[in-house]
Design a protein around this motif. Sequence first.
Motif, short mmCIF file in Angstrom:
data_model
loop_
_atom_site.label_atom_id
_atom_site.label_comp_id
_atom_site.label_asym_id
_atom_site.label_seq_id
_atom_site.Cartn_x
_atom_site.Cartn_y
_atom_site.Cartn_z
N ILE A 8 2.14 -12.28 0.89
CA ILE A 8 2.26 -13.67 0.45
C ILE A 8 3.55 -14.32 0.94
N ARG A 9 4.28 -13.62 1.78
CA ARG A 9 5.46 -14.13 2.50
C ARG A 9 6.60 -14.57 1.58
N LEU A 10 6.93 -13.73 0.63
CA LEU A 10 8.10 -14.01 -0.22
C LEU A 10 9.27 -13.19 0.31
N GLU A 11 9.99 -13.74 1.25
CA GLU A 11 11.04 -13.01 1.95
C GLU A 11 12.33 -12.87 1.16
N ASN A 12 12.55 -13.71 0.17
CA ASN A 12 13.78 -13.62 -0.61
C ASN A 12 13.61 -12.81 -1.90
N VAL A 13 12.53 -12.05 -1.98
CA VAL A 13 12.27 -11.19 -3.15
C VAL A 13 12.30 -9.74 -2.70
N TYR A 73 7.09 -18.44 -8.08
CA TYR A 73 7.86 -19.52 -8.69
C TYR A 73 9.36 -19.21 -8.64
N LEU A 74 9.74 -18.01 -9.05
CA LEU A 74 11.16 -17.66 -9.07
C LEU A 74 11.77 -17.68 -7.67
N SER A 75 10.98 -17.34 -6.66
CA SER A 75 11.50 -17.36 -5.29
C SER A 75 11.83 -18.77 -4.83
N LYS A 76 11.20 -19.78 -5.43
CA LYS A 76 11.51 -21.17 -5.11
C LYS A 76 12.77 -21.65 -5.82
N VAL A 77 13.05 -21.06 -6.97
CA VAL A 77 14.15 -21.51 -7.80
C VAL A 77 15.47 -20.82 -7.43
N HIS A 78 15.39 -19.58 -6.95
CA HIS A 78 16.59 -18.79 -6.70
C HIS A 78 16.69 -18.38 -5.23
N ARG A 79 17.93 -18.30 -4.75
CA ARG A 79 18.16 -17.88 -3.36
C ARG A 79 17.69 -16.45 -3.15
#
Length: 184
Positions: A83-88, A45-51
């Motif tokens: 899970i492919r969260l590249e901005n985390v 969720y946070l990865s969708k909200v923040h760059r």
Amino acid sequence: LCCSVLGTSYVKQPLQENPSEGAAIAVVAGSYNPPHNGHLEVLRYLSKVHRQVFVVIGVNPTKTYAVSPYVRQELLRMMLREIRLENVKVHLCFSYVWKFAQEVGAAVMYRGIRSWQQDGPSEKMLEMQNWIGQRFLGKGNFIATAYIQADPRYLGVSSTLLRERLKSGQDISDLVPPGSALAV
């Protein structure tokens, strides 16, 4: 009183399907001892909200952890890739989390909670310590703490449950991503 004085935000379930973009950089801290699907849902969720989201694994030198901080860091990195969260990005922190947040230019520090009844009092104590630390020791902008409620599907999931199942040789496929289960 504490919430009103500190201006705390609380992101409640159900979380928005398509959240609007928040602050560019966020920090979310925890022990992740070890990480599990409940943690990953919050990070998704946070990865969708923040760059950019920095996951900070806090390391308290006075505590003994079941899983070393370096192992937790690598497990979490593996799960995030799966899970492919590249901005985390995952970092260890051996100091105050708010200092790390100031160094990376974060606008907000998050803490995940299951419920106010279960986690609220101890989390408010940490928030107050962050507030006092930043006010008296900090050199940058003040960074507020926000709380994000766990997905109800994962309310019974905890690092303790994961460790107990591992110790007794039980299945953990419902607690961690499938590709990471063997590594855990």
